[in-house]
Design a protein around this motif. Sequence first.
Motif, short mmCIF file in Angstrom:
data_model
loop_
_atom_site.label_atom_id
_atom_site.label_comp_id
_atom_site.label_asym_id
_atom_site.label_seq_id
_atom_site.Cartn_x
_atom_site.Cartn_y
_atom_site.Cartn_z
N ALA A 99 -37.62 -19.20 -34.73
CA ALA A 99 -38.02 -18.97 -33.19
C ALA A 99 -39.48 -19.77 -33.01
O ALA A 99 -39.62 -20.31 -31.94
CB ALA A 99 -38.29 -17.53 -32.81
N SER A 100 -40.12 -19.75 -33.93
CA SER A 100 -41.44 -20.59 -33.93
C SER A 100 -41.29 -22.01 -33.77
O SER A 100 -41.96 -22.72 -33.10
CB SER A 100 -42.25 -20.27 -35.25
OG SER A 100 -42.68 -18.96 -35.07
N ALA A 102 -38.63 -23.35 -32.66
CA ALA A 102 -37.97 -23.72 -31.33
C ALA A 102 -39.10 -23.84 -30.23
O ALA A 102 -38.97 -24.49 -29.26
CB ALA A 102 -36.91 -22.61 -31.12
N ALA A 103 -39.78 -22.87 -30.51
CA ALA A 103 -41.18 -22.64 -29.62
C ALA A 103 -41.84 -23.95 -29.37
O ALA A 103 -42.27 -24.47 -28.61
CB ALA A 103 -41.76 -21.51 -29.87
N SER A 106 -40.31 -26.79 -27.67
CA SER A 106 -39.75 -26.44 -26.33
C SER A 106 -39.92 -27.80 -25.27
O SER A 106 -41.11 -28.12 -25.28
CB SER A 106 -40.29 -25.26 -25.76
OG SER A 106 -40.12 -23.95 -26.55
N THR A 115 -37.97 -18.78 -26.23
CA THR A 115 -38.35 -18.66 -27.48
C THR A 115 -39.55 -17.64 -27.76
O THR A 115 -39.58 -17.10 -28.97
CB THR A 115 -38.94 -20.20 -28.09
OG1 THR A 115 -39.76 -20.57 -26.94
CG2 THR A 115 -37.63 -20.78 -28.12
N ARG A 116 -40.50 -17.49 -27.04
CA ARG A 116 -41.50 -16.32 -27.16
C ARG A 116 -40.95 -14.95 -27.25
O ARG A 116 -41.54 -14.01 -27.89
CB ARG A 116 -42.57 -16.51 -26.09
CG ARG A 116 -43.36 -17.88 -26.18
CD ARG A 116 -44.50 -17.53 -27.16
NE ARG A 116 -45.54 -16.66 -26.62
CZ ARG A 116 -46.65 -16.52 -27.23
NH1 ARG A 116 -46.69 -16.81 -28.66
NH2 ARG A 116 -47.50 -15.59 -26.80
#
Length: 577
Positions: A99-100, A102-103, A106, A115-116
């Motif tokens: 997820a990090s 992807a964030a 973004s 993502t957050r």
Amino acid sequence: MNTTPSPPPNTRPRATRREWLGLGVLALPTLLLSLDMSVLYLALPHMAAELRPTGAQTLWIMDVYGFMLAGFLITMGTLGDRIGRRRLLMIGAAAFGLASVAAAYSTSAEMLIATRTLMGLAGATLMPSTLALISNMFRDPTQRAVAISLWTSCFMGGTAIGPLVGGLFLQWFWWGAVFLLGVPVMLLLLVCAPLLLPEYRDPDAGRLDLFSVALSLAAILPVVYGLKTAAEGGSGTASLAAIAIGAAMGTWFVRRQLRLRHPLLDLTLFRSRPFSAALGVMLVGAVTMGGMNFLLVQYLQLVAGNSPLAAGAWMLPPVLVMIAATLCCASLARRVGRATVIGGGMFVTGVGFLVLVFVSADSGTVPVVLGLLLASVGLGPGAALITDIVVGSAPPEKAGSAAAMSETSGEFGIAAGVALLGSLAAVVYRTRVEVPGEVSVGAAAETAGQTLPGAASVADDLPPAVAAELLTSAQEAFTMGINVIAVGGVIVMVVFGSLALWLLRGADTAQPTEAQGEPEPAARETGEPVAADLTPVGAAPPAETGATGFARTDESVSPSEPVRPQADSDDTTGRTR
């Protein structure tokens, strides 16, 4: 009949080098998670320039991480008790790392919000898992206190250095780089966890009640949303409605947990006075410090005239001194007792608030930092000891649930402090500020009369003399709000410090079957000692006597009776044995 008492605490198995190395592995995600709460502050303008979010999207980008973290802590803490704490930790680490990434890359505000959200959900698996594993790895009370002190110091340090780390990264990289900090940390955790961390889970956890999960989210998320909306100056009616809905769902959740054989949250933990008192003291401390930090950061920038980076640097000395005091709290507590350290620390915090009572708009930076330093030194060691009391008062198989309650109490306290104390300071500001006649009408006057940041933005478009008059009045009104909050803080610290001395005076012997040498129930019958520890996965389960000393009578069966499968039911009177 001969009985053999349980071994005293000083004969409990002591941690080896492997456990201490494992603590280092657990400290890394703790540092990262707390850092990630504040690292986005300085990156926000750069992110906004590229993604161009709306005002509402900007708020969601900032808040959704905390919403998910607070909302899922209880669920994930209990899930770790069921599927294994190391397993959940590794699943969460992998999800957080992905997820990090992807964030960081973004391409739209909507993608960053999503993502957050995933980062907050993954983070909720990490916090209770790390604390629960510490309580299982360090069974010796003295070593556990030291380990939790180190864990707490990492959490505090991450929050403090977040803005500085964000500022340094933005010197050389784009805004998304602040999220990539988590990738190497999570990779290291995934490599080292199977080698250094043991696996633990509750051998009789039962199935996960999904309806209770839904109720817990319906209780927590509206309350957090209502508090944050109130703190941001949103609709008072909407805030109160959200809090009321959360309270109603929370009542339903509690009633359901009391009826379930395998509840999502074991409310019998609250029968322990040290456990309940420690959570209450933690909540009060989080409320007061969360609200005061929110106000003092604004003072350092908008009243004392520091830049955002300089204000962040001025916040470091209180945190560093607090960390040093926290690292010393375990040895101090062995000498004078945990209740004395916690209650005495709250009195020291009261002295820090007393300094802030006399701060004025022209006092400058040093008196504010001194007051904050005293307040932080007083509450920091207490936070570590309170966390130790919470996890130490719970049965080992419920360590994940206890850790989640500890973290949730802190999250709620900070959110409530920002909302309640921020709102009180805003009321004081509105009653004290005097807007010059040149801006006494229209939207500019309304903006200047609501908040100090609003007055500062209006002053940018005014003639110098009028701007100076407005800012002087606004700064004095804002400082008066801090003075009022500080008076309340002094009273609260004295009252709750005294209560802590009284209610937590038995916290050093919060495990009666072990610390006081009481024989375990099975030992009274057989003459053999029975370990009251949580068995690692793969070993035979121990006798089920929790560290709180409460008998699990609702799940005990006679050895001569066959046990038939039993599904969870809302009616505990209809069990078949």
